[in-house]
Design a protein around this motif. Structure first.
Motif, PDB file in Angstrom:
ATOM      1  N   ALA A 133       0.847  -1.458  -0.098  1.00 58.06           N
ATOM      2  CA  ALA A 133      -0.089   0.019   0.000  1.00 58.06           C
ATOM      3  C   ALA A 133       0.741   1.105   0.055  1.00 58.06           C
ATOM      4  N   LEU A 134       1.736   1.407   0.867  1.00 57.84           N
ATOM      5  CA  LEU A 134       2.654   2.476   0.873  1.00 57.84           C
ATOM      6  C   LEU A 134       3.559   2.829  -0.156  1.00 57.84           C
ATOM      7  N   ALA A 163       2.697   1.811  -2.993  1.00 54.11           N
ATOM      8  CA  ALA A 163       1.677   2.083  -4.227  1.00 54.11           C
ATOM      9  C   ALA A 163       1.245   3.496  -4.306  1.00 54.11           C
ATOM     10  N   LEU A 164       1.029   3.970  -2.851  1.00 52.05           N
ATOM     11  CA  LEU A 164       0.618   5.353  -2.826  1.00 52.05           C
ATOM     12  C   LEU A 164       1.766   6.370  -3.484  1.00 52.05           C
ATOM     13  N   LEU A 165       2.936   6.199  -2.894  1.00 50.24           N
ATOM     14  CA  LEU A 165       4.097   6.936  -3.449  1.00 50.24           C
ATOM     15  C   LEU A 165       4.260   6.869  -4.885  1.00 50.24           C
ATOM     16  N   THR A 180       1.732   6.420  -7.005  1.00 48.83           N
ATOM     17  CA  THR A 180       0.820   7.071  -7.589  1.00 48.83           C
ATOM     18  C   THR A 180       0.964   8.734  -7.527  1.00 48.83           C
ATOM     19  N   VAL A 181       1.302   9.122  -6.295  1.00 50.80           N
ATOM     20  CA  VAL A 181       1.484  10.441  -6.125  1.00 50.80           C
ATOM     21  C   VAL A 181       2.585  11.005  -7.095  1.00 50.80           C
TER      22      VAL A 181
END
Length: 312
Positions: free
Chosen positions: A121-122, A124-126, A128-129
């Motif tokens: 999750a972490l 993937a978030l970074l 995407t950002v």
């Protein structure tokens, strides 16, 4: 249990801070390059092109330099997923399974599923950002000098860098790397496999990119040349109702009596041209993004299923 679970993201940050800082530095460096191009180099390129439009002898050094910089940035963005695949395959999952760190975490009130969720999750978030910053910056730098770059959206690197496919490939690399780590449980083999799988996926989709959306076919008795911004796929002549590539009878072009007689003498009933207009960019981009995200979902589901089976 709650404290352990809530601390998982910080654990991921601590364990992989070098890689995550590297990603942040990459985003900052490429964004800085693109902003520098827009603020410093674009004006010189446009001035050269404006001068050349009124003079027969001129230099386009600044314009070519701008294009070279765009090409370099596009390569970085298009193939950044390979670095994600290598890291995810080697360090994200496989190394912790290889050293026993993961098994230790599972004995401290952290279930294997929640452990893998935090692992994915972490990053993937970074990713995407970072993509949400890089893609708009690249699009702005690409469009700021349209006289030189508008027709190059068909380039392999630029096509990916111009849209969400860039983010999709990186997310897919993350999922494939995690799956390879769970399957192989060794850092180096997982690195090699995830890198190779993602490279092959990219090459496969790229080779079929023109088939992801119906192309435009134009036929007629006059030779038709698509716009410069179009993606030319094929052209040729129609002989007795069959398409023949690489026309040899361009001298028959025209609508007059002589041209029609020339066509008839060679059995040519007309010309054809197959192409993607620039309006097809977004359909092609979104279909490719959807395909890559479907692979991402499949790899993620396979990783969780394998983890559950091995830890049941």
């Amino acid at each position: 249990m709650s404290a352990a679970v809530n601390g998982l993201p910080w654990t991921v940050l601590r364990l992989h801070r070098a890689a995550l800082l590297g990603w942040g530095s990459f985003v900052a460096a490429v964004t800085g390059l693109l902003l520098w191009m827009v603020e410093v180099k674009a004006d010189a390129a446009r001035a050269e092109l404006a001068y050349c439009s009124h003079h027969d002898i001129c230099s386009i050094t600044a314009a070519l330099d701008y294009d070279d910089s765009i090409g370099l940035a596009a390569i970085f963005l298009c193939y950044s997923f390979l670095a994600v695949a290598a890291w995810a395959g080697a360090a994200l999952v496989a190394r912790e399974l290889e050293t026993g760190t993961a098994q230790l975490a599972w004995t401290q009130s952290v279930t294997p599923v929640r452990w893998l969720v935090a692992k994915l999750a972490l990053p993937a978030l970074l990713i995407t950002v970072g993509g949400a910053v890089l893609v708009p910056a690249f699009r702005h730098a690409w469009w700021i000098n349209p006289d030189r770059t508008r027709g190059s959206w068909t380039s392999v690197n630029i096509f990916v860098a111009l849209g969400p496919a860039m983010v999709a490939y990186s997310l897919c690399a993350l999922a494939v790397g995690a799956l390879a780590g769970l399957v192989l449980r060794r850092s180096l083999p997982a690195l090699g496999v995830s890198f190779a799988v993602m490279l092959m996926l990219h090459q496969l989709v790229q080779s079929r990119r023109t088939d992801l959306w119906p192309s435009v076919t134009r036929t007629g008795t006059a030779l038709f040349t698509p716009p410069d911004t179009a993606w030319q796929l094929a052209n040729g002549v129609i002989v007795h109702g069959k398409r023949v590539a690489n026309p040899e009878y361009g001298h028959c072009n025209g609508m007059g009596t002589e041209a029609k007689q020339c066509l008839a003498d060679h059995g040519i009933t007309g010309y054809y041209s197959v192409y993607h207009p620039d309006s097809h960019f977004w359909p092609l981009q979104l279909v490719e993004t959807g395909i890559v995200l479907a692979v991402t979902a499949a790899a993620t589901a396979a990783a969780f299923r394998l983890l559950r089976r091995r830890t049941a």
